[in-house]
Design an enzyme around this catalytic site. Structure first.
Site, mmCIF file in Angstrom:
data_model
loop_
_atom_site.group_PDB
_atom_site.id
_atom_site.type_symbol
_atom_site.label_atom_id
_atom_site.label_comp_id
_atom_site.label_asym_id
_atom_site.label_seq_id
_atom_site.Cartn_x
_atom_site.Cartn_y
_atom_site.Cartn_z
ATOM 1 N N ASP A 96 1.701 9.754 33.971
ATOM 2 C CA ASP A 96 0.696 9.741 35.002
ATOM 3 C C ASP A 96 -0.037 8.501 35.389
ATOM 4 O O ASP A 96 -0.862 8.507 35.983
ATOM 5 C CB ASP A 96 -0.316 10.760 34.779
ATOM 6 N N GLU A 118 7.349 14.976 31.325
ATOM 7 C CA GLU A 118 5.717 15.429 31.309
ATOM 8 C C GLU A 118 5.257 15.577 32.678
ATOM 9 O O GLU A 118 4.345 15.190 32.887
ATOM 10 C CB GLU A 118 4.845 14.219 30.400
ATOM 11 N N GLU A 132 -5.237 9.334 37.341
ATOM 12 C CA GLU A 132 -3.933 9.909 36.778
ATOM 13 C C GLU A 132 -3.749 11.286 37.736
ATOM 14 O O GLU A 132 -2.401 11.876 37.715
ATOM 15 C CB GLU A 132 -4.095 10.443 35.284
ATOM 16 N N HIS A 208 -11.157 5.481 26.413
ATOM 17 C CA HIS A 208 -10.716 4.388 27.541
ATOM 18 C C HIS A 208 -10.600 4.671 28.888
ATOM 19 O O HIS A 208 -10.584 3.819 29.790
ATOM 20 C CB HIS A 208 -9.566 3.851 26.937
ATOM 21 N N ARG A 210 -10.592 5.614 32.511
ATOM 22 C CA ARG A 210 -11.542 5.064 34.030
ATOM 23 C C ARG A 210 -12.580 5.875 34.154
ATOM 24 O O ARG A 210 -13.793 5.319 34.510
ATOM 25 C CB ARG A 210 -10.692 4.920 35.125
ATOM 26 N N HIS A 241 -9.659 0.047 22.495
ATOM 27 C CA HIS A 241 -8.621 -0.292 23.410
ATOM 28 C C HIS A 241 -8.917 -1.741 23.945
ATOM 29 O O HIS A 241 -10.059 -2.223 23.987
ATOM 30 C CB HIS A 241 -8.995 0.798 24.565
HETATM 31 C C1 UD1 Z 1 -3.993 2.560 31.692
HETATM 32 C C2 UD1 Z 1 -3.556 3.906 32.652
HETATM 33 C C3 UD1 Z 1 -4.198 5.251 31.854
HETATM 34 C C4 UD1 Z 1 -3.547 5.275 30.434
HETATM 35 C C5 UD1 Z 1 -3.873 4.148 29.725
HETATM 36 C C6 UD1 Z 1 -3.342 4.313 28.341
HETATM 37 C C7 UD1 Z 1 -3.587 3.530 35.095
HETATM 38 C C8 UD1 Z 1 -4.280 3.466 36.155
HETATM 39 N N1 UD1 Z 1 -4.063 3.751 33.925
HETATM 40 O O1 UD1 Z 1 -5.381 2.596 31.745
HETATM 41 O O2 UD1 Z 1 -3.537 6.426 32.869
HETATM 42 O O3 UD1 Z 1 -4.151 6.462 30.008
HETATM 43 O O4 UD1 Z 1 -3.232 3.119 30.562
HETATM 44 O O5 UD1 Z 1 -4.315 3.142 27.583
HETATM 45 O O6 UD1 Z 1 -2.315 3.618 35.085
HETATM 46 N N2 UD1 Z 1 -5.785 -4.662 28.419
HETATM 47 C C9 UD1 Z 1 -5.246 -5.846 27.507
HETATM 48 N N3 UD1 Z 1 -3.972 -5.725 26.945
HETATM 49 C C10 UD1 Z 1 -3.191 -4.756 26.615
HETATM 50 C C11 UD1 Z 1 -3.794 -3.397 27.717
HETATM 51 C C12 UD1 Z 1 -4.909 -3.543 28.326
HETATM 52 O O7 UD1 Z 1 -5.791 -6.902 27.629
HETATM 53 O O8 UD1 Z 1 -2.103 -4.494 26.171
HETATM 54 C C13 UD1 Z 1 -6.576 -4.756 29.150
HETATM 55 C C14 UD1 Z 1 -6.587 -5.740 30.486
HETATM 56 O O9 UD1 Z 1 -7.661 -6.760 30.680
HETATM 57 C C15 UD1 Z 1 -6.253 -4.834 31.430
HETATM 58 C C16 UD1 Z 1 -7.184 -3.853 31.057
HETATM 59 O O10 UD1 Z 1 -7.189 -3.679 29.823
HETATM 60 O O11 UD1 Z 1 -6.831 -5.270 32.673
HETATM 61 C C17 UD1 Z 1 -6.982 -2.334 31.828
HETATM 62 O O12 UD1 Z 1 -5.488 -1.943 31.695
HETATM 63 P P1 UD1 Z 1 -5.143 -0.821 32.814
HETATM 64 O O13 UD1 Z 1 -3.721 -0.431 32.494
HETATM 65 O O14 UD1 Z 1 -5.433 -1.391 34.093
HETATM 66 O O15 UD1 Z 1 -5.915 0.195 32.567
HETATM 67 P P2 UD1 Z 1 -6.017 1.441 31.345
HETATM 68 O O16 UD1 Z 1 -7.599 1.840 31.248
HETATM 69 O O17 UD1 Z 1 -5.490 0.717 30.133
HETATM 70 N N1 UDP Z 2 -2.472 5.081 19.902
HETATM 71 C C1 UDP Z 2 -2.021 3.932 19.039
HETATM 72 N N2 UDP Z 2 -2.744 3.076 18.508
HETATM 73 C C2 UDP Z 2 -4.266 2.907 18.748
HETATM 74 C C3 UDP Z 2 -4.423 4.300 19.675
HETATM 75 C C4 UDP Z 2 -3.731 5.090 20.180
HETATM 76 O O1 UDP Z 2 -0.548 3.723 18.801
HETATM 77 O O2 UDP Z 2 -4.822 2.323 18.207
HETATM 78 C C5 UDP Z 2 -1.320 5.959 20.410
HETATM 79 C C6 UDP Z 2 -1.743 7.526 20.220
HETATM 80 O O3 UDP Z 2 -1.152 7.879 19.064
HETATM 81 C C7 UDP Z 2 -1.026 8.190 21.465
HETATM 82 C C8 UDP Z 2 -1.032 6.786 22.344
HETATM 83 O O4 UDP Z 2 -1.340 5.749 21.870
HETATM 84 O O5 UDP Z 2 0.313 8.420 21.486
HETATM 85 C C9 UDP Z 2 -2.581 7.258 23.330
HETATM 86 O O6 UDP Z 2 -2.553 6.418 24.188
HETATM 87 P P1 UDP Z 2 -3.680 6.148 24.912
HETATM 88 O O7 UDP Z 2 -4.938 6.879 24.573
HETATM 89 O O8 UDP Z 2 -3.980 4.744 25.355
HETATM 90 O O9 UDP Z 2 -3.192 6.796 26.632
HETATM 91 P P2 UDP Z 2 -3.595 8.243 27.032
HETATM 92 O O10 UDP Z 2 -2.676 9.349 26.044
HETATM 93 O O11 UDP Z 2 -5.020 8.806 27.262
HETATM 94 O O12 UDP Z 2 -2.725 8.216 28.482
#
Ligand code: UD1
Ligand code: UDP
Length: 393
Positions: A96, A118, A132, A208, A210, A241
Site C-alpha cells: 500500500d 497483500e 495507504e 513512523h 504519516r 525510522h
Molecule cells: C513510507 C510509506 C509507508 C510505509 C513506510 C515504511 C508512502 C506514502 N509511505 O513512509 O506506507 O509504511 O514507508 O517505512 O508510501 N528516509 C531516509 N532514508 C530511508 C528512508 C526514509 O532518509 O532509507 C527519510 C527521507 O528523508 C524521506 C523520509 O524518510 O524523505 C520519508 O520517507 P517516505 O517514503 O516518504 O515516507 P515513510 O514515512 O518512510
Molecule cells: N524492520 C526492520 N528494522 C527496523 C524496524 C523494522 O527490519 O529497525 C522491519 C519489520 O520487521 C517489518 C518492516 O520493517 O518487517 C516494517 O516496516 P515499517 O514499519 O517501516 O513499515 P510498515 O510495515 O508500517 O509499512
C-alpha cells in the site's frame, strides 16, 4: 517464457517481496526482474543486501522532505521507461505504499496484467492509514490477480465486486521472510544494544506513520515516557525510522532518558531477533503486527484503527490508540497483568504458515499453463478448420 517484473520502493515492501523473488527466480519458465523506485534508500538497501537481491532497474528517487506528489510523479515516469524496456507479461506489486500505487498505474497505462501481493486489507477510513488506505484500494481497482493474506481480506475484495476467481488466499509473505531470517542465529551485542539490560522487561518500539506525525506521535512518546519513569524494570529499544520528522519528535520527548535506547534502523535479521528477545512490542507499523505474534510477542498498536482486524480478533494485538493516557494504561496493564500477557502471547497468529510465496508461485504457474493450453486448443481448432476447408473445396 513468462517475463515478470517485481516493483517495490520501501523497506516493508522489500522484506515481503524478497522471499517471493527468491522462489520465482528459481523457476525455469520465468524471467524475473526487479525494479526499485528507492522511495527509501538506506532502509531499502539494507533489505536488498540481506537477501542478496540486485535490482536491474533503480530509479534512485528518494529526497529528504519528499511529498506524495514527488514520489507518485517520479515513480510513474520512471516506471514507464522500465516497462517499455523490459516489456513484462506480468507486474507484481506489494501492499500500500505510494510506490505500489504508481507502479500499478504504470502497468495499467502500458496494458500489462497486474498482481497485487497483500491485497484486500482495509480499515474503511480514507485517511487512516494515510495515504495507504487509498493506495491499496486504487491498486485493487487496477489489479488482475489478488494474493490475499486472509479470508477477511478476500471478503473485503468481494464486497468491492472483485471476481472471486481472481482472488487467492495465501497467508502473508512476511511470515516466509521471518522464518528465513529467524532460523539463522545471531548475537545482538554489536547492534547498538550493548547498554540494554536484558534482565529487564524490554519493550520494542517503532513509530513512523504519516497520520501520527506531529501531536499524536508526541502524545504516544509521552505515554511511553510515563511508563519508563514509573517502572524501573522497563527498558525501551527504539530503532528510529530515518524520517527527520520522527527523529525530531523522539529527541524532543526521550532526550536524557537512559532507559530509552534510540538506535539506527536495524537490518531485518537483527530486528527479527530483537523482536524475539523483547517482552512486548509497541508499534504503528503494519508488518510488525503480523510478525511479532508469530514469535509469541503481544503487540500494542499505536493507532486508532487497524487493517488487521483478524489479529485483534485472534487476540494477538490490541489497539492502544495515540493518546498519552491510553498508551500508558495499556502498556502498564501488560506489564502488570501476567494473565492478560499470557493470553495475548499464546494465541495463534492468523497470517499463515510461511508457505505464501510457494503458493503465489504455484498460482502464477497454473495460470501460465492454463494460458498455454488455451493457446494450444485455439491453434488446434484453427488447423482443423483449415483441414476441413481444404477437404471440402
Ligand atoms: C513510507 C510509506 C509507508 C510505509 C513506510 C515504511 C508512502 C506514502 N509511505 O513512509 O506506507 O509504511 O514507508 O517505512 O508510501 N528516509 C531516509 N532514508 C530511508 C528512508 C526514509 O532518509 O532509507 C527519510 C527521507 O528523508 C524521506 C523520509 O524518510 O524523505 C520519508 O520517507 P517516505 O517514503 O516518504 O515516507 P515513510 O514515512 O518512510
Ligand atoms: N524492520 C526492520 N528494522 C527496523 C524496524 C523494522 O527490519 O529497525 C522491519 C519489520 O520487521 C517489518 C518492516 O520493517 O518487517 C516494517 O516496516 P515499517 O514499519 O517501516 O513499515 P510498515 O510495515 O508500517 O509499512
Amino acid at each position: 517464457m513468462k517475463k515478470i517484473l517485481m516493483v517495490f520502493g520501501t523497506r516493508p515492501e522489500a522484506i515481503k517481496m524478497a522471499p517471493l523473488y527468491k522462489i520465482l527466480a528459481k523457476e525455469p519458465d520465468f524471467i524475473v526482474r526487479v525494479a526499485i523506485t528507492a522511495q527509501h534508500r538506506e532502509m531499502l538497501d539494507q533489505v536488498l543486501d540481506l537477501f542478496k537481491i540486485v535490482p536491474e532497474y533503480d530509479l534512485n528517487m528518494m529526497k529528504e522532505g519528499q511529498t506524495l506528489y514527488d514520489i507518485t510523479a517520479k515513480a510513474l515516469i520512471g516506471l514507464r521507461d522500465v516497462l517499455a524496456d523490459f516489456e513484462p507479461d506480468l507486474v507484481l506489486v506489494h501492499g500500500d505504499t505510494t510506490t505500489t500505487l504508481a507502479a500499478s498505474l504504470a502497468a495499467f497505462y502500458a496494458s500489462i496484467p497486474l498482481g497485487h501481493v497483500e491485497a484486500g486489507l482495509r480499515t474503511g477510513d480514507k485517511f487512516a492509514p494515510y495515504p495507504e488506505e487509498m493506495n491499496r484500494c486504487l491498486t485493487d481497482v487496477l489489479s488482475d490477480f489478488y494474493f490475499a493474506p486472509t479470508k477477511q481480506n478476500r471478503d473485503n475484495l468481494l464486497l468491492e465486486n472483485i471476481d472471486d476467481d481472481k482472488i487467492f488466499i495465501t497467508g502473508n509473505t512476511v511470515i516466509d521472510a521471518l522464518m528465513m531470517t529467524i532460523k539463522e542465529p545471531l548475537s545482538l551485542d554489536e547492534f547498538g544494544l550493548a547498554d540494554v539490560d536484558w534482565n529487564k522487561k524490554v519493550i520494542l518500539l517503532t513509530c513512523h506513520r504519516r497520520e501520527n506525525w506531529g501531536e499524536p506521535m508526541l502524545e504516544i512518546f509521552r505515554g511511553i515516557r510515563d511508563v519508563v519513569e514509573n517502572r524501573e524494570e522497563v527498558d525501551v529499544v527504539f530503532p528510529v525510522h530515518k524520517n527527520p520528522r520522527v527523529r525530531k519528535a523522539a529527541e524532543e520527548i526521550f532526550a536524557g532518558l537512559t532507559r530509552v535506547h534510540r538506535i539506527e534502523p536495524l537490518d531485518y535479521h537483527p530486528f527479527s531477533h530483537l523482536m524475539a528477545r523483547s517482552y512486548l512490542v509497541l508499534t504503528d507499523s503494519g508488518g510488525i503486527q503480523e510478525e511479532a505474534p508469530a514469535l509469541g510477542k503481544p503487540v500494542l498498536v499505536l493507532r486508532d484503527t487497524t487493517e488487521r482486524p483478524e489479529a485483534v480478533a485472534a487476540g494477538t494485538v490490541k489497539i492502544a490508540g495515540t493518546g498519552r493516557e491510553g498508551v500508558r494504561r495499556e502498556t502498564l496493564a501488560l506489564l502488570e497483568d501476567e494473565e492478560q500477557y499470557k493470553r495475548m502471547a499464546m494465541q495463534a497468529n492468523p497470517y499463515g504458515d510461511g508457505t505464501a510465496c510457494n503458493q503465489i508461485c504455484d498460482i502464477i504457474k497454473i495460470r501460465e499453463n492454463q494460458q498455454k493450453i488455451i493457446f494450444f486448443v485455439d491453434f488446434l481448432v484453427v488447423i482443423l478448420i483449415w483441414q476441413y476447408i481444404i477437404l471440402v473445396m
